[in-house]
Design an enzyme around this catalytic site. Structure first.
Site, PDB file in Angstrom:
ATOM      1  N   SER A 146     102.389   7.603 -16.882  1.00  0.00           N
ATOM      2  CA  SER A 146     102.468   8.120 -15.519  1.00  0.00           C
ATOM      3  C   SER A 146     102.237   7.011 -14.490  1.00  0.00           C
ATOM      4  CB  SER A 146     101.492   9.284 -15.339  1.00  0.00           C
ATOM      5  OG  SER A 146     101.708   9.952 -14.118  1.00  0.00           O
ATOM      6  N   HIS A 147     101.233   7.175 -13.623  1.00  0.00           N
ATOM      7  CA  HIS A 147     101.009   6.224 -12.536  1.00  0.00           C
ATOM      8  C   HIS A 147     100.055   5.101 -12.935  1.00  0.00           C
ATOM      9  CE1 HIS A 147      97.616   8.866 -12.496  1.00  0.00           C
ATOM     10  NE2 HIS A 147      96.989   8.177 -11.567  1.00  0.00           N
ATOM     11  N   ASP A 300     106.970   7.721 -13.881  1.00  0.00           N
ATOM     12  CA  ASP A 300     107.765   8.713 -14.610  1.00  0.00           C
ATOM     13  C   ASP A 300     108.237   9.834 -13.700  1.00  0.00           C
ATOM     14  OD1 ASP A 300     105.144   9.783 -14.384  1.00  0.00           O
ATOM     15  OD2 ASP A 300     105.560  11.201 -16.001  1.00  0.00           O
ATOM     16  N   ASP A 302     106.781  12.175 -12.040  1.00  0.00           N
ATOM     17  CA  ASP A 302     106.204  13.525 -12.054  1.00  0.00           C
ATOM     18  C   ASP A 302     105.287  13.756 -10.857  1.00  0.00           C
ATOM     19  OD1 ASP A 302     103.964  12.054 -12.854  1.00  0.00           O
ATOM     20  OD2 ASP A 302     103.388  13.457 -14.432  1.00  0.00           O
ATOM     21  N   ARG A 303     105.082  12.712 -10.037  1.00  0.00           N
ATOM     22  CA  ARG A 303     104.275  12.850  -8.820  1.00  0.00           C
ATOM     23  C   ARG A 303     105.103  12.485  -7.601  1.00  0.00           C
ATOM     24  NH1 ARG A 303      98.022  11.402  -9.880  1.00  0.00           N
ATOM     25  NH2 ARG A 303      97.892  11.944 -12.080  1.00  0.00           N
ATOM     26  N   GLU A 386      96.274  19.091  -7.057  1.00  0.00           N
ATOM     27  CA  GLU A 386      95.855  18.251  -5.937  1.00  0.00           C
ATOM     28  C   GLU A 386      96.247  16.805  -6.118  1.00  0.00           C
ATOM     29  OE1 GLU A 386      93.262  15.813  -6.369  1.00  0.00           O
ATOM     30  OE2 GLU A 386      93.217  16.310  -8.495  1.00  0.00           O
ATOM     31  N   SER A 387      96.589  16.401  -7.342  1.00  0.00           N
ATOM     32  CA  SER A 387      96.956  15.015  -7.612  1.00  0.00           C
ATOM     33  C   SER A 387      98.441  14.757  -7.379  1.00  0.00           C
ATOM     34  CB  SER A 387      96.585  14.649  -9.050  1.00  0.00           C
ATOM     35  OG  SER A 387      97.174  15.545  -9.973  1.00  0.00           O
ATOM     36  N   LYS A 404     105.565  18.639 -14.248  1.00  0.00           N
ATOM     37  CA  LYS A 404     105.580  18.251 -12.840  1.00  0.00           C
ATOM     38  C   LYS A 404     106.889  17.533 -12.496  1.00  0.00           C
ATOM     39  CE  LYS A 404     101.725  16.139 -13.701  1.00  0.00           C
ATOM     40  NZ  LYS A 404     100.458  15.384 -13.662  1.00  0.00           N
TER      41      LYS A 404
END
Length: 539
Positions: A146-147, A300, A302-303, A386-387, A404
């Site tokens: 992810s991040h 990726d 997803d955010r 919230e992320s 996500k």
């Protein structure tokens, strides 16, 4: 905060990619060392090859365990696999393919040898299973941390429902993988991956967007859009979105660099591709006046991060509230009883928005996996964290992704602007006039491993306090109200404030999430008393 937060990365901040990949193959984990074992958090197994926490042995063992798990579950359809732009993702995908092919799994990789966002894998699984009813079901693997910083790798399993695997599945997979490593990988099958089938993740995902986003409204309004992939897997997706739908869309920075040398440093002085962080997004924010809507995604995708000319980078909670308020008013074919889903550490302004819409609030523990059943059957139309992670249903009320989707939420900001004539940040200011203007913050507090373990099992009844920051406590929760699942911590609620405490999975701290509708000073009081309450309970 590091004093270098928000400043450009320097050569000293960059990883040695060749050394990292060598470590992936050369270092071998010892299953008796806790830091070297396979551990699935809320989003898969993560770690760095430098720390012997994400290496060839780990991925071979995890993949073999997934093969055995899916066989035990009767999952015999194809397996979709995609990887992001982290340096460890490509070698990890290669390892996984060797094991999958050796075990006779029908695996599908990207047709163009491109990077694949998490939502594109989820979308592919759901699309395949919908189009092949009664046939063997598909599942998937996403290779991404992810991040997380460039030195890290990550590996996630998505069952046939398309979303993150639940705790029962990940526990079984992790335990079996650790047994395989402890046994010298003798039960792991490997072969040269040849003749692997392909799938157009990008084309299928982008072509389907018209069934979930009002792209015609965006095009007619002529919204000028900037999209920054932050060096992640969404880069070519954004280019195709603009081309396919005739949008005024610019990919602000299409560069792919496994060192992420173009990034500004996050709050702690590390390179981290977090589109919700003002420090990590500092270079993107320089372009905020160039576009009506400017967005960012993590590696990726997803955010999401939403930037407007009038508001800068939006707080993720603020944008979730705006998205919910807009969507439930502009999706007439969603079920009238479809709930609003949120994690229990998300802002209570969402509670007030849901109430104003006449919608049931479905509050669940941290982790997107909890939203999966509701998104699958349409009983939850929107699920958000919230992320800065969320997804929602198609225009017809059926599932889009059960993971996500940062691309989707970023594109929604343009639809909102086009349809309402206002930016998401302007709309949020309107919500605060109706529901109050909360202040929200997450901080960390020191805790030993023993104290973290105690917090994770704490019962709300163990809290003896009856007041928090001058207000009567109305709820002491150790289970989520939406699904009665253990939250792995505690949440305490009053009329105008709340706090939640959860142990960190990676550091000797616990996280305190807190919010107040009575201002900054009251928030500080809530945080201070929260720490005293929790420390007394885990002493």
């Amino acid at each position: 905060m590091s004093d270098r937060a928000g400043t450009p990365a320097t050569p000293e901040d960059l990883i040695d990619v060749e050394a990292l990949v060598r470590a992936y193959y050369e270092k071998h984990p010892d299953a008796s060392v806790p830091e070297q074992r396979v551990v699935f958090g809320t989003s898969g197994h993560r770690g760095s090859a430098f720390d012997t926490a994400f290496n060839d042995d780990h991925i071979a063992a995890i993949t073999q365990a997934i093969v055995e798990y899916r066989r035990g579950q009767g999952t015999t359809g194809p397996l979709f696999i995609g990887a992001d732009t982290h340096a460890l993702s490509e070698p990890a995908q290669t390892t996984a393919l060797e094991v999958l092919v050796a075990n006779g799994i029908d695996v599908l990789v990207d047709e163009y040898d491109d990077f694949v966002p998490t939502p594109a894998v989820s979308h592919a699984i759901i699309k395949y299973n919908k189009e092949h009813p009664g046939e063997p079901q598909a599942d998937g693997i996403v290779v991404t941390p992810s991040h997380n910083p460039p030195r890290d790798g990550g590996f996630k399993y998505n069952p046939p429902h398309g979303g993150p695997a639940d705790s029962d599945a990940t526990s079984w997979i992790a335990n079996r993988a650790n047994d395989l490593i402890a046994n010298g990988l003798r039960e792991v099958n490997r072969a040269e991956p040849s003749g692997v089938a392909t799938y157009d993740f990008r084309g299928n995902y982008v072509d389907d967007l018209k069934h979930i986003i009002d792209v015609d409204a965006i095009r007619r309004a002529g919204i000028r859009i900037g999209a920054d992939p932050l060096g992640g897997a969404s880069a070519h997706y954004w280019a195709l979105i603009g081309e396919t739908y005739g949008l005024d869309l610019t990919v602000v920075n299409p560069l792919i660099d496994p060192q992420w040398g173009f990034m500004t440093l996050d709050w702690d002085g590390k390179i981290r591709m977090d589109p919700s962080s003002p420090s990590a997004m500092a270079s993107v924010l320089k372009h905020k006046d160039d576009f009506a809507v400017l967005t960012g995604n993590d590696a990726d995708a997803d955010r999401h991060g939403i930037v407007t000319p009038d508001g800068g980078l939006m707080n993720p909670n603020h944008y979730l509230a705006v998205a919910i308020d807009y969507l439930y008013a502009h999706r007439p074919d969603w079920r009238a009883d479809a709930a609003v889903g949120k994690t229990l550490v998300s802002s209570s302004v969402i509670d007030r928005v849901a109430d104003s819409l006449g919608r049931r609030l479905w509050e669940v523990p941290v982790g997107f996996k909890w939203f999966v059943p509701g998104l699958v059957d349409g009983s939850v139309a929107f699920g958000g964290e919230e992320s800065a992670g969320a997804s929602f249903l198609r225009l017809d009320g059926t599932a889009w992704t059960t993971d996500k989707d940062g691309i989707l939420l970023a594109l929604l900001a343009s639809e909102i602007t086009a349809v309402t004539g206002k930016s998401p940040s302007q709309l949020y200011r309107g919500l605060t006039e109706r529901f109050g203007d909360p202040v929200y913050q997450r901080v960390d507090a020191a805790a030993s491993k023993e104290q973290k373990a105690k917090l994770g099992k704490l019962d709300g009844d163990a809290i003896t306090a009856d007041e928090l920051a001058g207000e009567k406590i109305t709820a002491k929760l150790s289970k989520a109200p939406g699904n009665d699942a253990a939250i792995g911590g505690l949440k305490v609620v009053t009329e105008n404030a709340w706090f939640a405490a959860r142990p960190s999975g990676t550091e000797d701290v616990y996280k305190i999430y807190a919010e107040s509708f009575l201002g900054e000073d009251h928030l500080r009081q809530v945080q201070s008393e929260a720490k005293s309450i929790v420390d007394a309970a885990i002493a």
